[in-house]
Design an enzyme around this catalytic site. Structure first.
Site, PDB file in Angstrom:
ATOM      1  N   SER A   1       0.797  -1.223   0.000  1.00 63.20           N
ATOM      2  CA  SER A   1       0.000   0.000   0.000  1.00 63.20           C
ATOM      3  C   SER A   1       0.831   1.275   0.000  1.00 63.20           C
ATOM      4  O   SER A   1       0.595   2.195   0.772  1.00 63.20           O
ATOM      5  CB  SER A   1      -0.952   0.007   1.190  1.00 63.20           C
ATOM      6  OG  SER A   1      -2.013   0.888   0.953  1.00 63.20           O
TER       7      SER A   1
ATOM      8  N   ASP B   1      -6.573   0.141   3.581  1.00 66.06           N
ATOM      9  CA  ASP B   1      -5.207   0.640   3.482  1.00 66.06           C
ATOM     10  C   ASP B   1      -5.037   1.931   4.264  1.00 66.06           C
ATOM     11  O   ASP B   1      -4.068   2.095   5.021  1.00 66.06           O
ATOM     12  CB  ASP B   1      -4.845   0.873   2.018  1.00 66.06           C
ATOM     13  CG  ASP B   1      -4.880  -0.395   1.187  1.00 66.06           C
ATOM     14  OD1 ASP B   1      -4.945  -1.490   1.786  1.00 66.06           O
ATOM     15  OD2 ASP B   1      -4.851  -0.297  -0.043  1.00 66.06           O
TER      16      ASP B   1
ATOM     17  N   LYS C   1      -2.122  -1.321  -9.278  1.00 62.57           N
ATOM     18  CA  LYS C   1      -3.563  -1.378  -9.014  1.00 62.57           C
ATOM     19  C   LYS C   1      -4.353  -0.402  -9.871  1.00 62.57           C
ATOM     20  O   LYS C   1      -5.506  -0.648 -10.198  1.00 62.57           O
ATOM     21  CB  LYS C   1      -3.811  -1.103  -7.520  1.00 62.57           C
ATOM     22  CG  LYS C   1      -5.190  -1.480  -7.049  1.00 62.57           C
ATOM     23  CD  LYS C   1      -5.263  -1.556  -5.542  1.00 62.57           C
ATOM     24  CE  LYS C   1      -5.111  -0.257  -4.839  1.00 62.57           C
ATOM     25  NZ  LYS C   1      -5.355  -0.348  -3.389  1.00 62.57           N
TER      26      LYS C   1
END
Length: 538
Positions: free
Chosen positions: A189, A240, A285
């Site tokens: 993250s 996250d 992502k």
């Protein structure tokens, strides 16, 4: 409650890390970024904003369905040294970086170049009409070709629109210097850490953390950071940001999202060591979102509506109901109520062990490997195509010909059960036998990896191989962590066996065989739960 605690603002590194002794390994890095800021901008920074990365111990891809998760902050982090910029009398006021709210941002990594950007009032004639909306400020963020500074802009966006009117209330010009030890695309993250750190940097430099009339809480910062990260095109569920902001150094963090955001520190067994290993497959992502992350969000949301309809539950035509809300309605929860872990476990088990989920399979299909087509999915939802597109597709870009609704729900419900079991083992232990507790936690992690691979299909061959090799090297459990499709694994290794474990993984995982020393330590390392985000005031 952790969510109601204020954002910590510290004046010593001992406060940041809990003690002077604990801060020693990090002092040189913090001192270096402060010195480099002064070298580049001609003055000392006023603040250093810090946001850690996170490892998710268990609970993958269920936060945006509003089920609880169990992450922990790691010691790898993003640091942003920052200071307001005062205009000198000799400087030309016509230059862009002297405009109200103008930002000059640099990165210690040499591949990232200096960026200058200026927010604009929505009343500015330079903004296209289609970009003008209820917000007071606009920043151009290209979600098609994402750049590193887009995450800085994303953090700024929410601060601008939540804290400045755009009239007489104007943000100050700011200089920023960014450095990070969270590897990008690793599943730890880094993107959320960057957004959280930049959000804090802009709040601090504009004096928004010092407002006596309203002290910003950790829960409010989580919500703000979630909205900010969506600016870059990722529909984050909040795990996250919550882990980066609210984590406690002695525990994992149980994060619940329903009916409201809440967090609880969960102590881990004393002999439990978690080792992170990077598969070295980059998981981007954002660029893959329409085929991966955002697609899974849409699949779970549509599946929730179809399941609700089949269970006879009343859902508004334009309501984006989540799977957790469907479970609550099915169990008889009233709005704002939480049935509690015992009732939730019972209800999830009942749904999983019944044929009630079969409605999510393709019509007339015995198995579910092919999934359902878009046309079939719209028909199953009971909505017209126009309403379906408005509710589920107008706000997100996805790319697929078939949709695996049944598999996704099987994963979400079973993973939510595993989180409850993991938490229970940590809180209560198994008859006081820590070895047995570690074994059970490892089993749950292994089951999670299998579900992520087979049902949610967010693993990849390298992650499957690395988790298998980790178990063979002595881990009692190993699973992917983060969104998946690359990135890192997390393995549960008994205390005292970490060095032997790392050595065996290095010998068997191909990409590690040539690595030594610091290069190896960058890709496989043990971690302890760390402290959440903060601001250091110099």
């Amino acid at each position: 409650m952790i969510a109601n605690e204020p954002i910590p603002v510290y004046t010593t590194l001992a406060e940041v890390f809990g003690s002077a002794e604990a801060s020693l390994p990090y002092a040189a890095r913090w001192n270096d970024v402060a010195k480099e800021f002064e070298k580049r901008f001609g003055r000392k920074p006023s603040y250093i904003a810090r946001a850690p990365g996170r490892v998710n111990l268990i609970g993958e891809h269920i936060d945006y369905a509003l089920f609880g998760v169990l992450p922990a902050a790691v010691d790898r982090d993003i640091l942003i040294a920052c200071a307001p910029r005062t205009l000198l009398p000799s400087e030309h006021r016509t230059e862009a970086h002297h405009e109200p709210g103008a930002v000059v941002v640099e990165n210690l990594h040499p591949k990232y170049t200096r960026q200058i950007f200026v927010p604009a009032s929505k009343k500015s004639a330079s903004i296209p009409e289609e970009e003008v909306h209820a917000e007071a400020w606009f920043l151009d963020i290209n979600t098609k070709e994402l750049r590193w500074e887009s995450y800085v802009k994303a953090g700024y966006y929410g601060v601008l629109n939540q804290h400045f009117t755009g009239a007489e209330d104007l943000p100050v010009p700011v200089d920023l210097l960014v450095t990070g030890s969270v590897p990008a695309g690793s599943g730890l993250s880094s993107s959320a850490a960057m957004v959280v750190a930049s959000t804090l940097a802009f709040l601090a430099t504009n004096g928004k953390l010092d407002k006596k009339e309203h002290i910003l809480t950790k829960g409010e910062l989580v919500q703000l950071s979630m909205r900010n990260e969506k600016r870059v095109g990722v529909n984050s569920g909040g795990m996250d940001q919550a882990a980066s902001i609210m984590s406690d150094p002695s525990s994992a963090l149980q994060i619940n999202f329903y009916p409201t955001l809440a967090a609880l520190a969960v102590p881990l067994p004393t002999r439990a060591v978690f080792v992170i290993a990077n598969s070295l497959v980059v998981s981007d992502k954002v660029s893959s979102a329409k085929r991966c992350y955002n697609l899974r969000v849409v699949e779970t949301l549509v599946a929730a509506r179809i399941l609700a309809n089949s269970l006879g539950l009343t859902i508004g035509e334009k309501e984006k109901v989540t799977l957790r809300e469907v479970v609550g309605l099915y169990q008889g929860e009233t709005e704002g109520q939480d049935m509690g872990p015992v009732a939730l476990e019972k209800t999830l088990s009942e749904l999983l062990n019944s044929d009630k989920l079969d409605i999510l399979k393709a019509f007339g299909q015995q198995g579910c490997d092919l999934g359902v087509t878009m046309e079939a999915m719209i028909k199953m939802s009971g909505l017209s195509k126009a309403i379906f597109d408005e509710v589920y597709l107008s706000w997100v870009e996805i790319e697929a010909t078939h949709f695996q609704l049944y598999k996704r729900v099987k994963h979400v419900f079973s993973e939510a059960l595993r989180v409850l079991s993991f938490q229970n083992v940590c809180l209560q232990g198994l008859a006081g036998d820590e070895a047995e507790s570690l074994t059970r936690l490892g089993e749950l992690m292994n089951e999670s990896q299998e579900s992520c691979s087979q049902l949610f299909e967010c693993s990849c061959p390298e992650l499957d191989e690395l988790t298998r090799l980790a178990r063979e090297a002595g881990a009692v459990g190993s699973r992917l962590t983060g969104a998946g499709w690359g990135g890192c694994t997390v393995s549960l290794v008994p205390e005292g066996q970490v060095d032997a474990f790392v050595r065996k993984v290095k010998e068997t995982y191909g990409p590690y065989k040539s690595l030594e020393g610091q290069a190896l330590n960058e890709v496989i390392f043990a971690t302890k739960p760390g402290r959440g985000a903060c601001v250091y005031k110099l």
